[in-house]
Scaffold this motif. Structure first.
Motif, PDB file in Angstrom:
ATOM      1  N   SER A   5       0.987  -1.432  -0.113  1.00 31.31           N
ATOM      2  CA  SER A   5      -0.439  -0.251   0.080  1.00 31.31           C
ATOM      3  C   SER A   5       0.883   1.714  -0.232  1.00 31.31           C
ATOM      4  CB  SER A   5      -0.617  -0.021   1.028  1.00 31.31           C
ATOM      5  OG  SER A   5      -1.353  -1.109   1.159  1.00 31.31           O
ATOM      6  N   TYR A   6       1.799   1.411   0.753  1.00 29.21           N
ATOM      7  CA  TYR A   6       2.719   2.277   0.678  1.00 29.21           C
ATOM      8  C   TYR A   6       3.868   2.390  -0.551  1.00 29.21           C
ATOM      9  CZ  TYR A   6       7.343   5.136   1.796  1.00 29.21           C
ATOM     10  OH  TYR A   6       8.235   5.856   1.546  1.00 29.21           O
ATOM     11  N   LEU A   7       3.730   1.861  -1.231  1.00 28.05           N
ATOM     12  CA  LEU A   7       4.537   1.514  -2.888  1.00 28.05           C
ATOM     13  C   LEU A   7       3.435   2.100  -3.650  1.00 28.05           C
ATOM     14  CD1 LEU A   7       7.112  -1.565  -2.982  1.00 28.05           C
ATOM     15  CD2 LEU A   7       7.408   0.828  -2.108  1.00 28.05           C
ATOM     16  N   ARG A   8       2.513   1.996  -3.372  1.00 26.56           N
ATOM     17  CA  ARG A   8       1.165   2.091  -4.459  1.00 26.56           C
ATOM     18  C   ARG A   8       1.239   4.043  -4.473  1.00 26.56           C
ATOM     19  NH1 ARG A   8      -2.159  -2.957  -4.082  1.00 26.56           N
ATOM     20  NH2 ARG A   8      -1.580  -4.062  -5.108  1.00 26.56           N
ATOM     21  N   THR A   9       1.746   4.623  -3.538  1.00 24.79           N
ATOM     22  CA  THR A   9       1.509   6.207  -3.246  1.00 24.79           C
ATOM     23  C   THR A   9       2.925   6.517  -3.680  1.00 24.79           C
ATOM     24  OG1 THR A   9       2.364   6.176  -0.875  1.00 24.79           O
ATOM     25  CG2 THR A   9       0.016   5.670  -1.352  1.00 24.79           C
ATOM     26  N   GLN A  10       3.429   6.284  -3.928  1.00 23.87           N
ATOM     27  CA  GLN A  10       5.291   6.867  -4.347  1.00 23.87           C
ATOM     28  C   GLN A  10       5.319   6.677  -5.522  1.00 23.87           C
ATOM     29  OE1 GLN A  10       7.020   7.487  -1.070  1.00 23.87           O
ATOM     30  NE2 GLN A  10       4.796   7.269  -0.347  1.00 23.87           N
ATOM     31  N   ALA A  11       5.949   8.141  -5.880  1.00 18.51           N
ATOM     32  CA  ALA A  11       6.105   8.314  -7.404  1.00 18.51           C
ATOM     33  C   ALA A  11       8.160   8.077  -7.131  1.00 18.51           C
ATOM     34  CB  ALA A  11       6.513   9.706  -7.606  1.00 18.51           C
ATOM     35  N   PRO A  12       7.984   7.787  -8.955  1.00 21.82           N
ATOM     36  CA  PRO A  12       9.244   7.186  -9.531  1.00 21.82           C
ATOM     37  C   PRO A  12      10.482   7.892  -8.900  1.00 21.82           C
ATOM     38  CG  PRO A  12       7.483   7.622 -11.459  1.00 21.82           C
ATOM     39  CD  PRO A  12       6.491   8.103 -10.169  1.00 21.82           C
ATOM     40  N   ALA A  13      11.355   6.960  -8.891  1.00 21.24           N
ATOM     41  CA  ALA A  13      12.771   8.240  -8.283  1.00 21.24           C
ATOM     42  C   ALA A  13      12.543   8.740  -6.258  1.00 21.24           C
ATOM     43  CB  ALA A  13      13.156   8.537  -9.026  1.00 21.24           C
ATOM     44  N   ALA A  14      11.055   8.057  -5.907  1.00 20.13           N
ATOM     45  CA  ALA A  14      11.548   8.654  -4.367  1.00 20.13           C
ATOM     46  C   ALA A  14      12.341   8.722  -3.338  1.00 20.13           C
ATOM     47  CB  ALA A  14       9.859   7.761  -4.461  1.00 20.13           C
ATOM     48  N   TRP A  15      12.840   7.929  -3.487  1.00 18.71           N
ATOM     49  CA  TRP A  15      14.265   7.613  -2.999  1.00 18.71           C
ATOM     50  C   TRP A  15      15.311   6.657  -4.089  1.00 18.71           C
ATOM     51  CZ3 TRP A  15      11.708   2.585  -2.766  1.00 18.71           C
ATOM     52  CH2 TRP A  15      10.641   3.146  -2.553  1.00 18.71           C
ATOM     53  N   PRO A  16      16.739   7.170  -3.986  1.00 18.95           N
ATOM     54  CA  PRO A  16      17.954   6.282  -4.135  1.00 18.95           C
ATOM     55  C   PRO A  16      18.299   5.009  -3.400  1.00 18.95           C
ATOM     56  CG  PRO A  16      18.843   8.430  -3.144  1.00 18.95           C
ATOM     57  CD  PRO A  16      16.815   7.869  -2.840  1.00 18.95           C
ATOM     58  N   VAL A  17      18.329   4.636  -2.638  1.00 19.67           N
ATOM     59  CA  VAL A  17      18.391   3.075  -2.331  1.00 19.67           C
ATOM     60  C   VAL A  17      17.043   2.855  -1.351  1.00 19.67           C
ATOM     61  CG1 VAL A  17      19.296   2.176  -1.020  1.00 19.67           C
ATOM     62  CG2 VAL A  17      20.366   3.890  -2.439  1.00 19.67           C
ATOM     63  N   ALA A  18      16.694   1.655  -1.628  1.00 16.69           N
ATOM     64  CA  ALA A  18      15.758   1.085  -0.839  1.00 16.69           C
ATOM     65  C   ALA A  18      16.134  -0.478  -0.357  1.00 16.69           C
ATOM     66  CB  ALA A  18      13.859   0.529  -1.805  1.00 16.69           C
ATOM     67  N   VAL A  19      16.037  -0.730   0.868  1.00 16.20           N
ATOM     68  CA  VAL A  19      16.277  -2.382   1.648  1.00 16.20           C
ATOM     69  C   VAL A  19      15.280  -2.596   1.825  1.00 16.20           C
ATOM     70  CG1 VAL A  19      17.358  -2.834   3.721  1.00 16.20           C
ATOM     71  CG2 VAL A  19      18.164  -0.566   2.860  1.00 16.20           C
ATOM     72  N   VAL A  20      15.297  -3.732   2.002  1.00 14.04           N
ATOM     73  CA  VAL A  20      14.127  -4.420   1.639  1.00 14.04           C
ATOM     74  C   VAL A  20      14.391  -5.873   3.364  1.00 14.04           C
ATOM     75  CG1 VAL A  20      12.408  -4.035  -0.607  1.00 14.04           C
ATOM     76  CG2 VAL A  20      14.408  -6.065   0.101  1.00 14.04           C
ATOM     77  N   ASP A  21      13.040  -6.262   3.444  1.00 16.90           N
ATOM     78  CA  ASP A  21      14.088  -7.300   4.592  1.00 16.90           C
ATOM     79  C   ASP A  21      12.428  -8.157   5.416  1.00 16.90           C
ATOM     80  OD1 ASP A  21      14.826  -9.298   6.184  1.00 16.90           O
ATOM     81  OD2 ASP A  21      15.357  -7.559   7.863  1.00 16.90           O
TER      82      ASP A  21
END
Length: 394
Positions: free
Chosen positions: A311-327
């Motif tokens: 749900s959070y990702l669906r609200t984000q624009a392209p290039a919202a942040w340069p790095v994503a950490v996923v766990d």
């Protein structure tokens, strides 16, 4: 390759290695350890070979996997490494389930996966429960009261004890168990959790606690707090090594999304080196603890968001942040989350995986637009077929 096939491959490779005398007399039958009777160096080598076969068969070389540089980092100590142990109380026994026999309990008088004081504290609670006449829970008939005694320990060997029970008129007995627990060395808090379902879980709804509500958990220079139900990495010896590698992979950037952020373990570690950390966590208790940690330690650049990751990702624009950490949990990211990450397209993805099978599935999708720059295994669970993997994609 399926998860069971991978576990069987690890087992076959480990069993082909050098035998040794296990520390625990029950090691060959207890479900807590599968390979205590095999030399630890051989276990690590076997996991590396199993992962190499998995990654090669999956075609990861097409997106940058290099078998010649792949390694598995061993746990500095393959014993006393667990930050949490869940001991079953049933059929008059206290211990762990037998390997491959869910309804049979290996009765333990010691356990080498946690420090002796931690095991002794949990065992003392079970002994007192027996003295009070509290009935153990029978997972077949679904009768009884006491299901689990859970112990959580910190790197400083402070302890949090919890009992997980069915419903029953035992409030006075629970208070007596709390007194017993708090009298044990290192115990700072005691929780009574309710699991009144037929599902066999060592988690539950909080009914009452005595002493501290949370356990102080030091991670490098960061001090966190965890509760009885809080997810936390389970190798106290290797966590700092993994976090250091994550920090190096992220680098000094303007912002980073810490997805599946939990209590802020990774986010708090990254905060000193980045402009902003956005920690996204679906579990409300963990997200609240992440927010508390940032306030308590004066970390002003960490924003804790209690929201489902998709749900959070669906609200984000392209290039919202340069790095994503996923766990993510063992089910991995899945096609929908991967699709959103491909749409947002951060320059770098740092993926911490506790399940190599779902990691491979996700990397196949992400490989449409990313190259694999780094891949390392971490043996967070010695003597078991489980292995953690850190992947860095650009």
């Amino acid at each position: 390759m399926r998860s069971k096939e991978f576990r069987n491959l690890v087992a076959d490779l480990v069993r082909a290695g050098e035998a040794c005398e296990p520390r625990c007399p029950h090691a060959r039958e207890c479900g807590g350890c599968a390979y205590q009777d095999r030399a630890y160096a051989g276990q690590v080598a076997a996991k590396r070979e199993a992962l190499e076969r998995l990654f090669t068969a999956a075609g990861l070389s097409e997106i940058g996997y290099d078998a010649t540089t792949f390694a598995v980092v061993a746990s500095p100590d393959p014993y006393t490494y667990r930050t949490r142990m869940d001991y079953v109380a049933t059929k008059g026994r206290f211990g762990l389930r037998a390997r491959g026999k869910f309804n049979y309990i290996i009765e333990l008088s010691t356990c080498h996966l946690i420090p002796p004081a931690a095991f002794a504290a949990a065992h003392a609670v079970w002994v007192r429960a027996n003295e009070l006449g509290l009935p153990d829970y029978n997972i077949r008939s679904h009768e009884g009261f006491l299901r689990y005694v859970v112990v959580r320990r910190s790197p400083d060997d402070q302890l949090l004890i919890a009992i997980v029970t069915a419903e029953g008129p035992y409030a006075e007995a629970a208070e007596e168990l709390a007194r017993t627990a708090l009298a044990q060395a290192g115990v700072v808090g005691f929780h009574w959790l309710l699991n009144n379902t037929r599902t066999d879980l060592s988690f539950g709804s909080p009914l009452q606690h005595w002493g501290a509500a949370t356990l102080p958990m030091r991670v490098g220079a960061t001090h966190l707090m965890i509760g009885p139900n809080t997810f936390f990495q389970n190798n106290v010896h290797l966590l700092d090594h993994l976090l250091a590698a994550v920090g190096e992979a992220v680098g000094p950037v303007a912002s980073v999304a810490d997805l599946y952020g939990g209590v802020g373990t990774i986010g708090m570690h990254l905060a000193p080196q980045v402009g902003q950390v956005i920690s996204v966590e679906e579990v409300a208790e963990s997200a609240a603890l992440a927010a508390q940690h940032s306030v308590a330690q004066g970390v002003t650049n960490l924003q804790a968001i209690n929201q489902d990751v998709l749900s959070y990702l669906r609200t984000q624009a392209p290039a919202a942040w340069p790095v994503a950490v996923v766990d993510p949990p063992r089910i991995g990211l899945g096609p929908e989350v991967c699709a959103e990450l491909l749409r947002i397209a951060p320059q770098r993805l740092v993926y911490v995986s506790c399940n190599p099978i779902t990691l491979v599935e996700d990397l196949r999708i992400l490989g449409a637009h990313y190259r694999l720059r780094h891949l390392t295994g971490y043996d967070m669970f010695p003597h078991t077929p489980h292995v953690e993997v850190l992947a860095v994609l650009e």
